[in-house]
Structures are given as structure tokens and as C-alpha cells.
Design an enzyme around this catalytic site. Structure first.
Site, PDB file in Angstrom:
ATOM      1  N   HIS A 258      25.486  40.081  -0.252  1.00  0.00           N
ATOM      2  CA  HIS A 258      26.531  41.040   0.095  1.00  0.00           C
ATOM      3  C   HIS A 258      26.248  41.636   1.474  1.00  0.00           C
ATOM      4  CE1 HIS A 258      26.769  40.787  -4.289  1.00  0.00           C
ATOM      5  NE2 HIS A 258      28.036  41.094  -4.156  1.00  0.00           N
TER       6      HIS A 258
ATOM      7  N   GLU B 185      37.538  30.410  -4.326  1.00  0.00           N
ATOM      8  CA  GLU B 185      37.676  30.563  -2.877  1.00  0.00           C
ATOM      9  C   GLU B 185      38.220  29.295  -2.243  1.00  0.00           C
ATOM     10  OE1 GLU B 185      34.894  31.284  -4.600  1.00  0.00           O
ATOM     11  OE2 GLU B 185      35.131  33.466  -4.614  1.00  0.00           O
TER      12      GLU B 185
END
Lengths: 411, 350
Positions: A214, A144
Site C-alpha cells: 500500500h 483489475e
């Protein structure tokens, strides 16, 4: 990363593996597997105080079921697209459509991230690699910080970089690149350089079974970073216009997509290329007694809570405002409203302490102190990590919002 | 290995039926058991998420697995994490975190702590921890994260007693390893950091065992890290949210499963030794499946952890903000018990 199936109430498609609905279950196995019990029927909407209220996205009035909402939308009228063709799209398809337009109208634009080439784990980039080639729509290695830094570099050379971080929960390795680099690129060079062509998309928020990693909605961390913009749209038509605006805005933008909306929202969306204004809130429902502020998927929870309030407190009317852009945010629209209603409730899914609601509360108290008739109330996530089994108590659900609005009205 | 396989089959189906929220199988990667067998039971383990086999080998039992997957009131993790995010201090297995590669520098730090406690004159409460070694698992995709590089470099420069165990299964969700790196796998990077490295056939349990055993010996006698790259193939989908037919041919999966599967290879080896036959296979399989289903049924029947337990462990004790939030939520729960379905939850323990 774990790609979780995104949405509980959804359409089952071949590659969209969202199969948590009991009615979609395959034939039960023999033995103890034979008795099927759903793991997360979170709330009983037939119980008090919800019973009888038509709540949830299924009953929302905020989606354009027909094109009439598009025809009368002043922002779309201004763009000259309100009278043209529309098409039914869900949130995911609207994102896909915006990306296709961005790639088609700007040769320098590229779309990249983890698993993006085959369509992405949520299918938002499906078909783009086939249409525009793997040189423009590509997989990156799993990094990322690399994705964000790479995008900054492309943008600083004048290109349009549209990066995907697979889940907002996984954006933090890129935090340094976003907070110390993207946001300061223009300022530190005295305006010579900027990375305004960078847009980072990230699916966020609760889905019913995402647990710690999540489910998070991390807008507040980024809202504390001058130099970047932070956007979170509530619907397909909004998502398309705001994503195109973010991509074309001359500032780096973090674009959060509440992933529960990918398949649960469906509405008419203009087929044309159009943008919606950044840093402009939208009054979704006019009212005179209280102002309710939210953004993203929480808007639908607030709409439901308002329905219950207006049912149980006849004569009361609530004003609902979607901030749409979190940074820089539209304080005027909210202040104008609170100056009329005298009451304010703000709600978001992220934890309460230091959440964005605190900023709204402070700014409105500064501007509207003499008009306020009750304390500004925040209805937010719990100050804890996001739990799996206890999600129903963590999130600011419709009943918690309903109670807070009632409390504020009766103060 | 057979238990792991049977458990995966049942829990995968259970997710498909909506009875647990999520699952990740180890199909094709059962060879990982060999690495756990080579470690001392007291060696700390750090996993990524596909290491159930190593944890089972340590003695984490089927009930513990099922309680976690159903996030019920017996789950030691208190029902907070998604299924497969196991953790067990009893088995010295640090709790799984979904973000990738974060465990790698942590494992290097844990190894440095082990090294220090073995030279401290006053033993800590656990006693002296001489000659221990950390093992840290991760995938070839995770090795692209920055944390991988920091971890290897720190472990090498600070001479940490640790085995970095890379499970190279060919895919990071949809991304094949050919798009993940250009160099010679993950192993070549170990050399670059000055770490002795071995690449092993991950589908050969004995090769995995032998390599890990030797690695551990080097680590504890020479106080330095070792990198193992274990080559395998992810036969299952990435997770229950993934459909790998969207990005890889079915035949590729079938071929691996048929021709190079760790379970089949182990079975053949045992049969050749004269220690195994079809009859034993069937009896064992049946017994394991019965055990798995028993644990499954027991765990599913239980309630979720008590509501107030969700406020625990954010800190060592509740700060004022959480006390207030807890009070507000408990009041709502008392007011609207049916709406919140409070009967799903265990009663608060006094």
C-alpha cells in the site's frame, strides 16, 4: 484489497477513517492497553539537522492559501479562469470535482472500479453515483485486468472511460492490458483505432504505514511503455487541471495520485472547468545554484530540504522543478535549468535502480555534459520492497535529500 | 474460536488507539477453525488475510500474533508487513500477501509439487510427503480475479491435490456479492472447471469440519482438487480503515450477529451436550483475555527489528547496489540518531 486508512496527518471525517493521530485516541482501556504509545512517530523534527526549520506540508509555500496564486498563474490565465471564483478543496475533493465536470460535460463518460459506487475507499468518487446514476458510476467485480480491458474497449468505441484501480500496488494484474493493449492500440491498427479516451486513476506512494502493498510508486514500469501517458500531480489545483487534461487527451493515460496528499493538501482551486498542460514541467521556485527535480508528494520533501539548505548555506539558491507528467516528459525545461545552474539532483520515492531518475540523469547528461559541475545525483527509495517498520529509512526523507543537495553543491 | 474473538477485540481497539497501524478482524467468520481442524498439521496452507483462526488452530501462539502486529524484533517476518500478514514455515502457513487471489495459482503449484514429491524415489530433505493436501483460502471477491480462474483450471487439468476454500462472507469491502457475480455463487464455477464442489454453512463449525474432512479424503485418495464454498457473514468492518455503516444497514449486521453467529452456535451446541455452562464461559473468557493482554503488553514493549535487517532477504545475499545504499543510510543514522529515532530499533545482532 486492504483499504488502509490513508493519511496520518488528516482531518477526521465520518467516513474518512484516518485515525492514527494520538490526540484523536479514544479513552484508553484498562490494563496494558492503558498506556498509549504511537506506533509510527517516524522522525524527530526537533532534532538536528532539522530543528528550527519550518518544514513539511504544514509550512509549504507551494499551495494556494489564497486566490492570488490562481490569479497570477499564467497557465490558468491562458484558459481564462484565473480571475473567476475559487474554492478551498483538498486533493480528494479536487479529484471529485474534476470527475464531476468530466461526467457533466461528456455524456459518454463513465467512472468505474472497485467500491467506486459508494464513494471509493478514499472517497474520491463520493456523490457521483447519486448525481449521474449507477449506469455511469459503477462498481466492477474485483478484477483489475478486467477493469483495464473493459476501459480499453469502451474507449476504442469512442467513449470516455475513467477507471479507478484501488491502489497503484494492485495495478499489476492490469499490466498486460496496459502495456500490450492500451499502449499499442493505435500503433498496431495503423492509426485506425485508438483508446485515447481511457484514463486509469490509481492512488500511490507512501503514507507512513502502508508497507509492501500500500506504498509503492510504480511510475517507472509505465514510463518504459511508449504509447501511454503517465501523470502525477502534486496539489489539488494541479490535480483537477491535470486530471481533466488526462481524461480529454487523445491518448491513454495513467494518473497516479499520491494518496498522502488526499487530505493533507488544501488550497484554493478554480471552480471552472479547466485543464493544465500535459508533458510540461513547472518551475516552482527559481534558483541559480542547483536544479532539484521531483514530482508528486516528493515535491514537498524537496521544498523542505531546500529550505534547510538555504538556511545552512546562506547565499545559495535552488531551483525546484515539478515534472508533473512522467511520460512523455519535459526534458527542455529541466535542461534549460541545468544549463544555468550546472548541478542536478533528482528525487523519487520508488527504488533507485531503473527508477525514472535514471532517465532524467541520462537525458540531462547527454544535453548538458559540458555545463555540469558535479555528478547528477539521485535520491530515491531503497532497492528493496517497501518495508513497514523501516519506512523512515526506505524513503528519500528530507534529511537524505538535504545531504545529497549539500554534497552536490560542495562537489 | 474464543481466543480468536478475544484477540480481535483487543487488537481492533489497539488500532483505534493508534498503537498498531492496521487490523482485520474475523468477527462472524470464526467458523473457519473447522476447516483447519480437518487438515493434517503438515498440509501446506495458503491464506488471503482473514484466516487467523486457521493459523491459531495450527498452534501459532498469541505472542507470535502480537509480535507480528507490533512489527517488533521478535516478529519472524522482520517487521516488514502490515499487521495480520502472518506467515510461519513452522506451521506450514505461507506468508500472506495483500494482493488478492495471487495465492490461488501458487497453491495449485504447491499441490502439484506435493504430488510429485510423493512419487519421487529419492525423498527430499523433509522426507516423503505422501498423501498431503494443500488448502487455499480466498474470499468471494477474490474469485473475480483472473488468478482464481487460472488456478482452478490448472488444478483441475493437472490433477492437483488441493482444497480451494472460499470464504463467502457477502462483501468485498463495500461491494455486496450481488454485484460481484450473477451466477450461483462461487460453487457453480467449480463444476464448470470439472472440480467436485460442496457448499457449506460456514457458521456451523461442524459442517465446515465434516465437509473439509471429506474433501481432504477425496483429494488425497484420488489426487484431484475440491472446491468448498463456505457461506458466512462479515460482521466486522472490512478492516480498521473501513466504516461499513456507509454501505450496509446496521440492523443487517446486528441480525446476523444475533441469529447466526458461529461462536454462539458452538456455545449452544456445547451447552446442549452438557459440556459447557455460563460459569465455564465466564472463566474461560476471562483467562483468554488475560492471556491476550499479557502477550499484547510484552510485544508492545519490544523494539523494532534492527535497522540493517531491512536490507536482508531482498536476495539471498546483498547485491552491490544495496551494500552501497546500506552504507549510506547507516552513515546518516550514525550522524543523526535522534532525528531518525534510532532508539526505536533493536541493536544489530552480531
Amino acid at each position: 484489497m486492504l483499504s488502509i486508512n490513508s493519511i496520518t496527518r488528516t482531518v477526521l471525517k465520518r467516513h474518512v477513517l484516518s485515525v492514527s493521530l494520538p490526540r484523536l485516541l479514544p479513552t484508553a482501556l484498562a490494563g496494558p492497553l492503558g498506556q498509549s504509545r504511537h506506533y509510527s512517530s517516524m522522525y524527530d523534527f526537533e532534532a538536528e539537522p532539522v530543528r528550527g526549520a519550518n518544514i513539511g506540508i504544514k509550512h509549504t509555500n507551494l499551495l494556494n492559501r489564497s486566490a492570488s496564486g490562481i490569479r497570477t498563474n499564467p497557465e490558468l490565465q491562458q484558459q481564462g479562469v484565473s480571475d473567476n471564483e475559487t474554492k478551498k478543496m483538498n486533493y480528494c475533493q479536487a479529484i471529485n470535482d474534476a470527475l464531476r465536470i468530466a461526467l457533466g460535460t461528456d455524456d459518454s463518460a463513465v467512472v468505474f472500479g472497485e467500491d467506486v459506487a459508494f464513494g471509493g475507499v478514499f472517497r474520491c468518487t463520493v456523490g457521483l453515483a447519486e448525481e449521474f446514476g449507477r449506469e455511469r458510476v459503477f462498481n466492477t467485480p474485483l478484477t483489475e485486468q478486467g477493469i483495464a480491458g473493459f476501459g480499453i474497449g469502451m474507449a476504442a468505441e469512442g467513449h470516455t472511460a475513467i477507471a479507478e484501480i484501488q491502489f497503484a500496488d494492485y495495478i499489476f494484474p492490469a499490466f498486460d492490458q496496459i502495456v500490450n493493449e492500451a499502449s499499442k492500440y493505435r500503433y498496431r491498427s495503423g492509426g485506425m483505432y485508438d483508446c485515447g479516451g481511457l484514463t486509469i486513476r490509481a492512488p500511490c506512494s507512501a503514507v507512513g504505514h502502508g508497507a509492501l502493498y500500500h506504498s509503492q510508486t510504480p511510475e517507472a514500469y509505465f514510463a518504459h511503455t511508449p504509447g501511454i501517458k503517465v501523470v502525477m500531480p502534486r496539489s489539488p489545483a494541479q490535480a483537477k487541471g491535470l486530471l481533466l487534461a488526462s481524461i480529454r487527451d487523445p491518448n491513454p493515460t495513467i494518473f497516479f495520485e499520491p494518496k498522502i496528499l488526499y487530505r493533507s493538501t488544501l488550497e484554493q482551486v478554480p471552480v471552472d472547468d479547466y485543464t493544465l498542460p500535459l508533458s510540461k514541467a513547472e518551475v516552482l521556485q527559481a534558483g541559480k545554484d542547483i536544479t532539484i527535480v521531483g514530482y508528486g508528494s516528493q515535491i514537498y520533501v524537496l521544498e523542505s530540504a531546500i529550505k534547510m539548505i538555504e538556511r545552512d548555506m546562506p547565499g545559495v539558491s535552488c531551483e525546484l522543478i515539478d515534472l508533473r507528467t512522467i511520460l512523455p516528459w519535459d526534458v527542455e525545461t529541466v535542461a534549460d535549468s541545468v544549463n544555468r545552474t550546472g548541478r542536478l539532483v533528482i528525487s523519487h520515492e520508488a527504488p533507485k535502480t531503473q527508477g525514472f531518475a535514471a532517465e532524467v540523469a541520462a537525458a540531462i547528461t547527454e544535453r548538458c555534459f559540458l555545463r555540469l559541475e558535479s555528478p547528477v545525483e539521485r535520491v530515491c527509495g531503497v532497492d528493496s520492497p517497501f518495508p513497514l517498520a523501516h519506512e523512515r529509512f526506505f524513503v528519500p526523507d528530507v534529511v537524505r535529500c538535504y545531504e545529497a543537495i549539500k554534497r552536490t553543491l560542495k562537489y | 474460536m474464543m481466543t480468536l474473538n478475544a484477540m480481535d477485540q483487543v487488537l481492533y481497539e489497539a488500532q483505534r488507539q493508534g498503537r498498531i497501524s492496521f487490523y482485520m478482524t474475523s468477527f462472524g467468520e470464526e467458523g473457519i477453525v473447522g476447516s483447519a481442524a480437518a487438515m493434517d498439521p503438515n498440509d501446506p496452507m495458503f491464506g488471503q488475510y482473514r484466516e487467523s483462526g486457521a493459523l491459531l488452530f495450527r498452534g501459532f501462539n498469541l505472542d507470535q500474533v502480537m509480535n507480528q502486529c507490533f512489527s517488533n524484533d521478535l516478529d519472524k517476518g522482520k517487521g516488514r508487513q502490515m499487521p495480520v500478514h502472518y506467515g510461519s514455515k513452522q506451521h506450514r502457513f505461507h506468508t500472506i500477501s495483500s494482493p488478492l487471489a495471487t495465492q490461488l495459482p501458487q497453491a495449485a503449484g504447491a499441490a502439484y509439487a506435493l504430488k510429485r514429491s510423493s512419487i519421487t524415489t529419492t525423498p527430499n530433505s523433509n522426507g516423503k510427503e505422501d498423501g498431503q493436501c494443500v488448502i487455499c483460502y480466498f474470499g468471494e471477491g477474490a474469485a473475480s480475479e483472473g488468478d482464481f480462474h487460472s488456478a482452478l483450471n490448472m488444478a483441475a487439468t493437472l490433477e492437483c491435490p488441493i482444497i480451494f476454500f472460499c470464504r463467502n462472507n457477502g462483501y468485498a469491502i463495500s461491494t455486496p456479492s450481488v454485484e460481484q457475480y450473477k451466477g450461483d455463487g462461487v460453487a457453480s464455477r467449480g463444476i464448470g472447471y470439472g472440480i467436485d464442489t460442496i457448499r457449506v454453512d460456514g457458521n456451523d463449525v461442524w459442517a465446515v469440519y465434516a465437509a473439509t474432512l471429506k474433501a481432504r479424503e477425496i483429494v488425497v485418495t484420488q489426487n484431484k482438487p475440491i472446491l468448498i464454498e463456505s457461506m458466512s457473514y462479515r460482521v466486522g468492518h472490512h478492516s480498521t480503515s473501513d466504516d461499513s455503516s456507509a454501505y450496509r444497514p446496521k440492523k443487517e449486521v446486528e441480525d446476523w450477529n444475533l441469529h447466526d453467529n458461529p461462536l454462539t452456535r458452538m456455545r449452544k451446541w456445547l451447552t446442549n451436550q452438557g459440556w459447557w455452562n455460563d460459569e465455564v464461559q465466564e472463566i474461560t473468557k476471562k483467562q483468554i483475555r488475560a492471556d491476550v493482554l499479557k502477550a499484547f503488553g510484552d510485544a508492545e514493549a519490544r523494539k523494532k527489528p534492527s535497522i540493517p535487517s531491512m536490507f536482508e532477504d531482498v536476495y539471498d545475499c546483498l547485491p552491490q547496489s544495496l551494500v552501497e545504499q546500506k552504507n549510506e543510510i547507516m552513515e546518516l543514522v550514525r550522524k543523526y540518531p535522534d532525528y531518525y529515532r534510532v532508539h526505536d530499533f533493536a541493536k544489530e545482532q552480531q
